[in-house]
Structures are given as C-alpha cells and as structure tokens.
Design an enzyme around this catalytic site. Structure first.
Site, PDB file in Angstrom:
ATOM      1  N   HIS A   8     -21.311  22.214 -26.089  1.00 30.39           N
ATOM      2  CA  HIS A   8     -20.821  21.126 -26.624  1.00 30.39           C
ATOM      3  C   HIS A   8     -20.024  21.451 -27.858  1.00 30.39           C
ATOM      4  CE1 HIS A   8     -19.462  17.098 -26.514  1.00 30.39           C
ATOM      5  NE2 HIS A   8     -20.822  16.509 -26.319  1.00 30.39           N
ATOM      6  N   ARG A   9     -20.222  22.743 -28.346  1.00 32.04           N
ATOM      7  CA  ARG A   9     -19.456  23.209 -29.490  1.00 32.04           C
ATOM      8  C   ARG A   9     -18.096  23.694 -29.234  1.00 32.04           C
ATOM      9  NH1 ARG A   9     -23.045  28.051 -31.249  1.00 32.04           N
ATOM     10  NH2 ARG A   9     -22.641  28.376 -29.069  1.00 32.04           N
TER      11      ARG A   9
END
Length: 405
Positions: free
Chosen positions: A375-376
């Site tokens: 999700h980064r």
C-alpha cells in the site's frame, strides 16, 4: 593436504547445514566428484572435489550448521590436481554415453562412482533403514528414486513399513511431542515472511473471474492437438495486465526515495515442496509464446519438486503468483515475496449458477483470486483496475489472443 571448505554458492549466503556425505574416510575420489550435500537457505547443493585423491578426514558432523569458509573435510591429493593432466570425469562420461559410469581410469588411479538421483528426504529414509540407493530400480523414467520406490523396496525385502510409520518413527518413545528441526529452507521462509509483514503494509484485494470461455478455448485447442495448461493462460494475461499497470511490477527503494518500475517480467511461481516453499522464476515471460510458457511452468515445477533447481532459476523475480486452486483453496491473504510489490493467488474454480448477458441462469466456472499489494506503492483503486483488466482478458480469451499478436 587439501581442505574442502563451504564456499558461497550464491546470493551472499553466510552458512549451510551439512546434511549428507557422499564419501567416507579412505575413499578414492575424482576431480569434480560430489563429496557432500549442504542445505542452504534456498536449495540443497553439492560440493565437489577440487582434485583426484583420497578422503583423509571428515571434520564436520552431519546435522551441523557452519559458516562459509569452514573446512568440511580434507583430501590427500594423488600427485596433484589430475584435472590439469587428463580429461575431467564429466567429459569421459559424455564419451562413454553414460551418466552412471561404473569405473573410470585416469592416470592409473581407479575409482568407482555412481551418482543416484534422489531428494534429501528420500536419502534420509534410505539411510535410516540401511538401504543402498544403488540397489533400487527407479520407477520414474528420469531415473530419480522416489520415497515410494524406497518403501516398495522395503516391502519386497520383508521390512514392511507404511508411509505413516516412517513419518512417526520417532514417536515410539514415551513422548507426547515430536521435534522438527527449525533450519534450512523452513527457517529462511520464516525470516522472509517476517521481513515482508513487518516492512510492507499489506492490503489484499479479492475478485472473481469467470473461467468458462477460457476453459472452452482450452478444450478446443486440446482437440486440435495443442494442450495448454490454465496457468499458462493466467500468466500470459498477467504479463499483459502488468504492462498496462507497471506499478505492480515494481520495487520500492526507500533509501533513495524512488519506485523502480521494472522493464523485465520475471514471474515467480510459488511451489509447495516437501522441503518447503520454493519460488522458481520464469524469466522474460513477455517474450515467450503460450507454448513456451506452458513448457517452462511444467519444467520449473518438476525441478522444484525434485530439488534440482539451479540457483539462477530462483533469482530476480519481479512479481509472484501462487496457483493454490488445485490444493482446494478458495481464498487467502498471501504474503508478498519481498521486495516485490504484489503477489497474486489463484484459487479453486467452482461451478456456480450465474446470470448471463441475456438474463438467463446458466452454469459458469468461477475462480477466486486474491491479490496482496504494497500500500506504500499502490492504492486500492489501482489494484481494482488492474484486476478488472486481468479478468477481462481471461473472461474474453479472444482479447487475450489478439493482445499476443
């Protein structure tokens, strides 16, 4: 005297476990003859003899884990390294047309060497029951001796042992537990999983894919003499989708504050083996045809199961897939193969009633997929768009074919 040391077999390994010696003190050995099997983080490797000579001392016991550079055994050279004065054994083998020579003479030094193909677990069973693997006739056409071959041999020699008994041998003692060594591949898997989970903020996206049309095309191709496995289609559709959404074929370089979008498509194939989870890599998948991909998937999987993968076949993956449907899985939250950005798992395909475009209830073949992503690096909306693109190619296989032209 020459010491045979544990050297760095690849990928900066720092230690290895001695699992089996292929020679004993006093044996005559030839240049390049395998001497000892060592379990590294990812594979079982053979260390070979640097010269022709005689085994004088075994310095490390089986089961011990040692650092790179540690001397495992010592040899007394038979007048120097004969590999400089005569043909290597492997060349003589090729000339004789046999991979299992019974006797080769080199500079008047005779040695008998027959390398038997078998996994470490199969060798372990044979050792525990004092069986010489050379006495067993393999059932596999490749010549590899399997666990079943060893059990059958035991049966035929009136030593009947059932497979479950082999696994439970050590439970005969008055104990309510059994110890399993936590090392080798299993320990490395645990380290990688922990690093992945504690480093990457995982998000898992689930979707359903209608496989009906693809399965029909697969049967049509089979009837025409072209047998292509479902994973080959899935992998090809994946590569096409990655070209449209390169963020999932990427690696985050936090130290330099950048995301590396890979221009190569090396697909890791998570494979469950008796030695643990192995990830062979299908390199340059974007440059290969369906037939080539189909062949390589089968070849890599077979080598992973047999424990015969070369280190180069397990390096540089850019994204990993896990085809767990044949095992009966219907859903999961897979852990990303660090430092990749995503891992996609393909689950069981089930027959279900669905509503078609004409509002008719028909039977469809529905597969669940789960996609974990970093999700980064990517957001949920992008993952959904990527999944939609992939599903569209599978559900409309004519589009997939057109994309390959």
């Amino acid at each position: 005297m020459i010491d045979v040391k544990l050297h760095d077999i690849g990928e900066g390994m720092t230690e290895g476990e001695v699992i089996h010696y292929l020679v004993k003190v006093g044996d005559k050995v030839q240049t390049d003859q395998p001497l000892v099997e060592v379990q590294t983080d990812k594979m079982v490797a053979e260390l070979t003899s640097p010269c022709t000579g005689i085994v004088k001392e075994i310095q490390i016991a089986v089961g011990e884990t040692v650092k790179v550079g540690t001397s495992l055994l010592s040899l007394e050279s038979a007048g120097g390294d004969h590999s400089q004065k005569s043909q290597p054994v492997k060349d003589l083998i090729k000339e004789n047309g046999s991979s299992n020579p019974s006797k080769i003479e080199e500079n008047s030094v005779e040695f008998t060497y027959k390398r038997v193909l078998a996994t470490p677990y199969t060798r372990k069973i044979a050792r525990e029951h004092n069986i010489n693997l050379e006495d067993i006739i393999p059932s596999d056409p490749s010549g590899r001796i399997t666990e079943e071959d060893v059990i059958s041999f035991l049966d035929n020699t009136n030593k009947k042992i059932e497979p479950k008994q082999l696994i439970a041998e050590k439970l005969n003692a008055p104990s309510h537990s059994e110890e399993i060594p936590y090392r080798g591949i299993r320990k490395k898997i645990a380290e990688n999983m922990k690093k992945s989970l504690f480093t990457i903020p995982h998000v898992t996206h689930f979707d359903e894919v209608n496989m009906t049309n693809l399965l029909e095309m697969k049967e049509q191709l089979k009837a025409a003499g072209n047998s292509i496995s479902v994973p080959a289609f899935l992998l090809k559709a994946l590569v096409i989708s990655l070209k449209d959404f390169p963020i999932f074929n990427a690696e985050l370089d936090e130290e330099n504050s950048r995301i590396l979008l890979k221009k190569t498509y090396h697909i890791g194939l998570a494979t469950n083996t008796e030695n643990g989870l192995i990830v062979p890599v299908l390199h340059d998948a974007d440059k290969k045809s369906l037939k080539q991909i189909n062949h390589e998937i089968k070849d890599l999987t077979q080598k992973a199961l047999a424990g015969s993968l070369h280190l180069s076949a397990m390096q540089n993956s850019t994204i990993t897939i896990s085809n767990v449907g044949p095992l009966g899985s219907i859903a999961a939250t897979p852990i990303i193969n660090f430092p990749e950005t995503a891992l996609i798992a393909f689950h069981k395909t089930k027959k279900r009633p669905i509503v078609n475009e004409n509002d008719e209830i028909v039977i469809g073949h529905i597969m669940t997929l789960s996609m974990s992503f970093d999700h980064r690096v990517a957001d949920g909306a992008t993952a959904i768009a990527f999944s939609n693109r992939f599903s569209s190619l599978i559900e409309n296989p004519h589009k997939l074919i057109l994309e390959m032209i």
